[in-house]
Design a protein around this motif. Structure first.
Motif, PDB file in Angstrom:
ATOM      1  N   TRP A 108      -0.109   2.633  -2.060  1.00 55.76           N
ATOM      2  CA  TRP A 108      -1.273   1.856  -2.470  1.00 55.76           C
ATOM      3  C   TRP A 108      -2.528   2.723  -2.347  1.00 55.76           C
ATOM      4  O   TRP A 108      -2.616   3.589  -1.488  1.00 55.76           O
ATOM      5  CB  TRP A 108      -1.414   0.617  -1.604  1.00 55.76           C
ATOM      6  N   ASP A 122      -1.999  -1.418  -5.307  1.00 58.26           N
ATOM      7  CA  ASP A 122      -1.051  -0.642  -6.098  1.00 58.26           C
ATOM      8  C   ASP A 122      -1.670  -0.348  -7.458  1.00 58.26           C
ATOM      9  O   ASP A 122      -2.249  -1.235  -8.083  1.00 58.26           O
ATOM     10  CB  ASP A 122       0.251  -1.425  -6.268  1.00 58.26           C
ATOM     11  N   GLU A 128      -0.783  -6.503  -6.409  1.00 59.51           N
ATOM     12  CA  GLU A 128      -0.239  -6.129  -5.109  1.00 59.51           C
ATOM     13  C   GLU A 128      -1.325  -5.382  -4.347  1.00 59.51           C
ATOM     14  O   GLU A 128      -1.677  -4.252  -4.684  1.00 59.51           O
ATOM     15  CB  GLU A 128       1.018  -5.273  -5.284  1.00 59.51           C
TER      16      GLU A 128
END
Length: 240
Positions: A108, A122, A128
């Motif tokens: 990430w 992400d 995410e």
């Protein structure tokens, strides 16, 4: 620059005033656009993270902007940093000034959003993400805001999801860790073109109200839920 529709000032002006006061009626907030920059060496990110996310999870748009590996800024790697267990596949974050630690999935990318203390996301799946928000409070314990279900419903409807999304709280629980009380919530926020499944944990300490939120697109929830649960469980606040 990508514009976001959730104003970080909502946490300061709306949420803490959303609990029962028994005087006057609350007004609907005006959500203003903000922008963010990427804290990576070269490439910017294509979307927001956490409860500020309004992105459409499109791979082409993200790749067009850039998908290099993140340059992660860790404040330190002392014992408090690795108290977040430093699990395989995760990276630790420690903020000694504000007194918190957590871990997030490797890969990430860190981005900077006005009004947010930390955001990682992400680059391929923009829903995410994990966000940390901190605001001052005169309360000494999260319980002073009410029980978990009440706090969760208020936080989700007023702050963690935009007003045009349908929200549903799935679970609200209370945990005591090292003498501090944390509320944890699982909820769904449904937009016209996607549904985000999210987890959030909140606590009060050091004269501050801490919120950490992480989540993923509903279609990837089964794949991501264990990792996101690990992120939530890793969040610890220390006295500063």
């Amino acid at each position: 620059m990508v514009s976001l529709q959730n104003s970080p000032t909502l946490h300061r002006t709306l949420f803490l005033n959303s609990f029962p006061q028994k005087h006057g009626a609350s007004r609907s907030p005006r959500r203003e656009g903000i922008s963010f920059t990427v804290k990576a060496a070269h490439e910017p990110s294509a979307s927001s993270a956490g409860f500020l996310s309004q992105d459409r999870p499109g791979r082409r748009e993200v790749i067009a902007i850039g998908t290099t590996a993140p340059l992660v800024f860790l404040f330190s790697q002392n014992s408090s940093s690795f108290a977040a267990e430093n699990k395989k596949g995760f990276l630790p974050v420690t903020d000694q000034k504000d007194g918190y630690t957590f871990i997030y999935p490797f890969g990430w990318q860190e981005v900077s959003i006005e009004g947010q203390d930390k955001v990682f996301k992400d680059v391929i799946e923009p829903l995410e993400s994990v966000s940390v928000n901190i605001i001052p409070t005169g309360k000494q314990n999260i319980k002073e805001f009410g029980p978990p279900q009440q706090v969760g419903e208020t936080l989700i409807k007023r702050v963690l999801a935009p007003p045009n999304q349908k929200t549903k709280i799935i679970e609200a629980t209370e945990q005591d860790v090292d003498g501090k009380t944390y509320y944890r919530f699982e909820f769904i926020a449904q937009a016209p073109n996607y549904t985000r499944h999210a987890l959030s944990t909140v606590s009060v300490s050091n004269g501050k109200f801490y919120t950490l939120t992480t989540g993923a697109n509903e279609r990837r929830w089964d794949k991501m839920k264990e990792r996101l649960q690990t992120v939530i469980e890793s969040f610890k606040i220390s006295n500063v």
